[in-house]
Design an enzyme around this catalytic site. Structure first.
Site, PDB file in Angstrom:
ATOM      1  N   GLU A   1      16.903  61.205  38.161  1.00 37.46           N
ATOM      2  CA  GLU A   1      16.437  62.401  38.899  1.00 37.46           C
ATOM      3  C   GLU A   1      17.620  63.212  39.426  1.00 37.46           C
ATOM      4  OE1 GLU A   1      15.551  59.210  39.181  1.00 37.46           O
ATOM      5  OE2 GLU A   1      13.916  59.008  40.610  1.00 37.46           O
TER       6      GLU A   1
ATOM      7  N   CYS B   1      13.632  56.509  43.925  1.00 36.39           N
ATOM      8  CA  CYS B   1      14.298  55.733  44.971  1.00 36.39           C
ATOM      9  C   CYS B   1      14.525  56.611  46.209  1.00 36.39           C
ATOM     10  CB  CYS B   1      15.626  55.166  44.452  1.00 36.39           C
ATOM     11  SG  CYS B   1      16.988  56.337  44.453  1.00 36.39           S
TER      12      CYS B   1
HETATM   13  N1  THU Z   1      16.932  54.431  38.787  1.00 35.96           N
HETATM   14  C1  THU Z   1      16.726  55.752  38.535  1.00 35.96           C
HETATM   15  O1  THU Z   1      17.313  56.328  37.620  1.00 35.96           O
HETATM   16  N2  THU Z   1      15.846  56.420  39.330  1.00 35.96           N
HETATM   17  C2  THU Z   1      15.144  55.850  40.352  1.00 35.96           C
HETATM   18  O2  THU Z   1      14.494  56.554  41.104  1.00 35.96           O
HETATM   19  C3  THU Z   1      15.165  54.398  40.524  1.00 35.96           C
HETATM   20  C4  THU Z   1      16.295  53.694  39.866  1.00 35.96           C
HETATM   21  C5  THU Z   1      17.903  53.699  37.953  1.00 35.96           C
HETATM   22  C6  THU Z   1      19.172  53.333  38.658  1.00 35.96           C
HETATM   23  C7  THU Z   1      19.634  52.151  37.849  1.00 35.96           C
HETATM   24  O3  THU Z   1      20.397  52.619  36.749  1.00 35.96           O
HETATM   25  C8  THU Z   1      18.367  51.519  37.316  1.00 35.96           C
HETATM   26  O4  THU Z   1      17.341  52.488  37.494  1.00 35.96           O
HETATM   27  C9  THU Z   1      17.971  50.233  38.007  1.00 35.96           C
HETATM   28  O5  THU Z   1      17.937  50.403  39.390  1.00 35.96           O
END
Ligand code: THU
Length: 132
Positions: free
Chosen positions: A55, A86
């Site tokens: 994002e 997240c």
């Molecule tokens: N991740 C995202 O790209 N977006 C989120 O909102 C949650 C987590 C990614 C970060 C990391 O590369 C992987 O997911 C595992 O946490």
């Protein structure tokens, strides 16, 4: 609002992820005020905390191309259920995109749409910085 195109772009963007360590692919697609779409994927570093989420990559890409106003962001991940952004991404969505639709996608391409303030109530905002 029909977000079919945005949802497809978010799912496609998973292919460009670089999840070297987690093996968890995430794709995002950001819709601008003028209906342009910017995609992003998660990119990981061996110094784990330097990893960047899909994002925020989509948002920073759009901002650095001059975009300032947004309508919606969709995200897709390797999850059976709806993937939820997240906390760090919620803050950045709130700061840069404001009150937009956040489209969460599950493994069967179903969508759940929530507003920024529903996912980040009582957010820290720019105004707080001027309220010393
Ligand atoms: N991740 C995202 O790209 N977006 C989120 O909102 C949650 C987590 C990614 C970060 C990391 O590369 C992987 O997911 C595992 O946490």
């Amino acid at each position: 609002m029909d977000y079919t195109d945005l949802v497809e772009k978010a799912i496609e963007a998973k292919q460009n992820a670089l999840p070297t360590y987690s093996k968890f692919h995430v794709g995002a697609a950001l819709l601008t005020e003028n209906d342009k779409i910017y995609t992003g994927s998660n990119v990981e570093s061996s110094s784990y905390s330097l990893t960047m989420c899909a994002e925020r990559n989509a948002i920073f890409k759009a901002v650095t191309e001059g975009e300032r106003k947004f309508k919606a962001i969709a995200l897709a991940g390797d999850t059976k259920g709806f993937i939820s952004p997240c906390g760090a991404c919620r803050q950045v969505i709130s700061d840069i995109c404001g009150e937009i639709d956040i489209i969460m996608i599950d493994g069967k391409m179903n969508t759940k749409v929530m507003k920024t303030s529903e996912l980040l109530p009582f957010a820290f905002k720019e105004d707080d910085l001027n309220n010393k």
